[in-house]
Motif scaffolding. Sequence first.
Motif, PDB file in Angstrom:
ATOM      1  N   MET A 130       0.553  -1.148   0.064  1.00 65.01           N
ATOM      2  CA  MET A 130       0.580  -0.190  -0.080  1.00 65.01           C
ATOM      3  C   MET A 130       0.806   1.361  -0.016  1.00 65.01           C
ATOM      4  O   MET A 130       0.611   2.487  -0.348  1.00 65.01           O
ATOM      5  N   SER A 131       2.248   1.307   0.273  1.00 65.55           N
ATOM      6  CA  SER A 131       3.089   1.931   0.078  1.00 65.55           C
ATOM      7  C   SER A 131       3.026   3.239  -1.211  1.00 65.55           C
ATOM      8  O   SER A 131       3.375   4.537  -0.561  1.00 65.55           O
ATOM      9  N   GLY A 132       2.885   2.389  -2.081  1.00 65.50           N
ATOM     10  CA  GLY A 132       3.068   3.078  -3.374  1.00 65.50           C
ATOM     11  C   GLY A 132       4.348   2.724  -3.689  1.00 65.50           C
ATOM     12  O   GLY A 132       5.003   3.214  -4.968  1.00 65.50           O
ATOM     13  N   GLU A 133       5.327   2.702  -2.664  1.00 66.22           N
ATOM     14  CA  GLU A 133       7.067   2.781  -3.347  1.00 66.22           C
ATOM     15  C   GLU A 133       7.574   1.361  -3.754  1.00 66.22           C
ATOM     16  O   GLU A 133       9.003   1.210  -4.615  1.00 66.22           O
ATOM     17  N   HIS A 134       6.516   0.875  -3.956  1.00 62.09           N
ATOM     18  CA  HIS A 134       6.784  -0.686  -4.842  1.00 62.09           C
ATOM     19  C   HIS A 134       6.003  -1.449  -5.746  1.00 62.09           C
ATOM     20  O   HIS A 134       5.885  -2.754  -6.223  1.00 62.09           O
ATOM     21  N   ASP A 135       5.355  -0.275  -6.218  1.00 56.97           N
ATOM     22  CA  ASP A 135       4.056  -0.851  -7.234  1.00 56.97           C
ATOM     23  C   ASP A 135       4.742  -1.518  -8.544  1.00 56.97           C
ATOM     24  O   ASP A 135       3.860  -2.201  -9.199  1.00 56.97           O
ATOM     25  N   ALA A 136       5.599  -1.540  -9.456  1.00 58.61           N
ATOM     26  CA  ALA A 136       6.377  -2.707 -10.254  1.00 58.61           C
ATOM     27  C   ALA A 136       6.541  -4.068  -9.923  1.00 58.61           C
ATOM     28  O   ALA A 136       6.273  -4.527 -10.675  1.00 58.61           O
ATOM     29  N   ASP A 137       6.656  -4.306  -8.738  1.00 58.51           N
ATOM     30  CA  ASP A 137       6.714  -5.241  -8.204  1.00 58.51           C
ATOM     31  C   ASP A 137       5.315  -6.176  -8.227  1.00 58.51           C
ATOM     32  O   ASP A 137       5.258  -7.762  -7.911  1.00 58.51           O
ATOM     33  N   TYR A 138       4.080  -5.768  -8.390  1.00 58.27           N
ATOM     34  CA  TYR A 138       2.619  -5.960  -8.816  1.00 58.27           C
ATOM     35  C   TYR A 138       1.796  -5.791  -9.455  1.00 58.27           C
ATOM     36  O   TYR A 138       1.605  -4.725 -10.120  1.00 58.27           O
ATOM     37  N   ARG A 139       1.057  -6.946  -9.846  1.00 57.30           N
ATOM     38  CA  ARG A 139       0.502  -6.961 -10.794  1.00 57.30           C
ATOM     39  C   ARG A 139      -0.511  -5.781 -10.916  1.00 57.30           C
ATOM     40  O   ARG A 139      -1.062  -5.748 -11.829  1.00 57.30           O
ATOM     41  N   GLU A 140      -1.516  -6.008 -10.028  1.00 57.05           N
ATOM     42  CA  GLU A 140      -2.094  -4.978  -9.188  1.00 57.05           C
ATOM     43  C   GLU A 140      -2.167  -4.143  -7.860  1.00 57.05           C
ATOM     44  O   GLU A 140      -1.967  -4.397  -7.033  1.00 57.05           O
ATOM     45  N   PRO A 141      -1.117  -2.938  -7.678  1.00 52.85           N
ATOM     46  CA  PRO A 141      -0.776  -2.500  -7.434  1.00 52.85           C
ATOM     47  C   PRO A 141      -1.942  -1.628  -6.513  1.00 52.85           C
ATOM     48  O   PRO A 141      -3.344  -1.219  -6.494  1.00 52.85           O
ATOM     49  N   TRP A 142      -1.837  -1.067  -4.716  1.00 49.83           N
ATOM     50  CA  TRP A 142      -2.925  -1.040  -4.166  1.00 49.83           C
ATOM     51  C   TRP A 142      -3.995  -0.104  -5.182  1.00 49.83           C
ATOM     52  O   TRP A 142      -5.624  -0.202  -4.604  1.00 49.83           O
ATOM     53  N   SER A 143      -3.248   1.247  -5.368  1.00 49.57           N
ATOM     54  CA  SER A 143      -4.016   2.446  -6.039  1.00 49.57           C
ATOM     55  C   SER A 143      -5.196   1.529  -7.165  1.00 49.57           C
ATOM     56  O   SER A 143      -6.679   1.750  -6.421  1.00 49.57           O
ATOM     57  N   ALA A 144      -4.334   0.553  -7.944  1.00 43.75           N
ATOM     58  CA  ALA A 144      -5.318   0.055  -8.786  1.00 43.75           C
ATOM     59  C   ALA A 144      -6.053  -0.837  -8.334  1.00 43.75           C
ATOM     60  O   ALA A 144      -7.233  -1.027  -9.006  1.00 43.75           O
ATOM     61  N   PHE A 145      -6.625  -1.474  -7.324  1.00 38.26           N
ATOM     62  CA  PHE A 145      -6.708  -2.719  -6.604  1.00 38.26           C
ATOM     63  C   PHE A 145      -8.476  -1.870  -6.379  1.00 38.26           C
ATOM     64  O   PHE A 145      -9.637  -1.448  -6.114  1.00 38.26           O
TER      65      PHE A 145
END
Length: 235
Positions: A130-145
């Motif tokens: 949820m920090s937004g600092e590692h969005d590239a590591d996730y298929r669906e970042p928190w903001s997108a979810f």
Amino acid sequence: MGQIYLIRHGQASFGSENYDELSALGHEQARLLGEWFANGKQQFHRIVTGDLKRHRQTANACIAVLPMASRVDLDWQTDPGFNEYDHHEVMIRHRPEFDDPAAVKHFFATTENARYVFQQYFQESMARWMSGEHDADYREPWSAFRTRVVSALQRLIESAGQSQSIAVFTSGGTISTIAQHLLGLPDQKVAELNWSLVNCAITKLLYRRGAVSLSYLNNFAHLEWLGQPESVTYR
């Protein structure tokens, strides 16, 4: 005034190779929920599920208990916008060793206060996601979810009649995110709320054109009243 019942799925198969499958207790929790609705003469106009197996299994087991007259004209829909985030990916990006179900079982079998330790790991994993600092590591970042879930709720309300009763069978993270949206909670509270939601608990929303509000959150009185002590589970 319309009503939306957000229902968390029954207990799934935590620690197994396929989490997306209700346990025997999960099926019983869903049946108890259906019995609760039947006893209260609850009528639904529409049933909505995410497209995960545990959502559909919970809906089927619950609605099967309702009187036949209440089931004949039900409108069933699937909306993947109500799907859960990928909890496995969120965890293993922080704790890669949990990628193997056997390692998870070993952890719980050998670690003192394993559930407490696992909860701490999960909270750390959620904070990373949820920090937004590692969005590239996730298929669906928190903001997108979060955007996906809120959009699914808005889409449902826009398509609903003014006084419909709708049951949505979904997951804890989805329900927690909707609660955050309605109550203006900070991100850090979503993970805490998610951890507290009971399997097959109900969160009720009230809606009218242009507005939606929270009526109650995480109600599991049906499990306490109709079920055995072990009927209340969180995972």
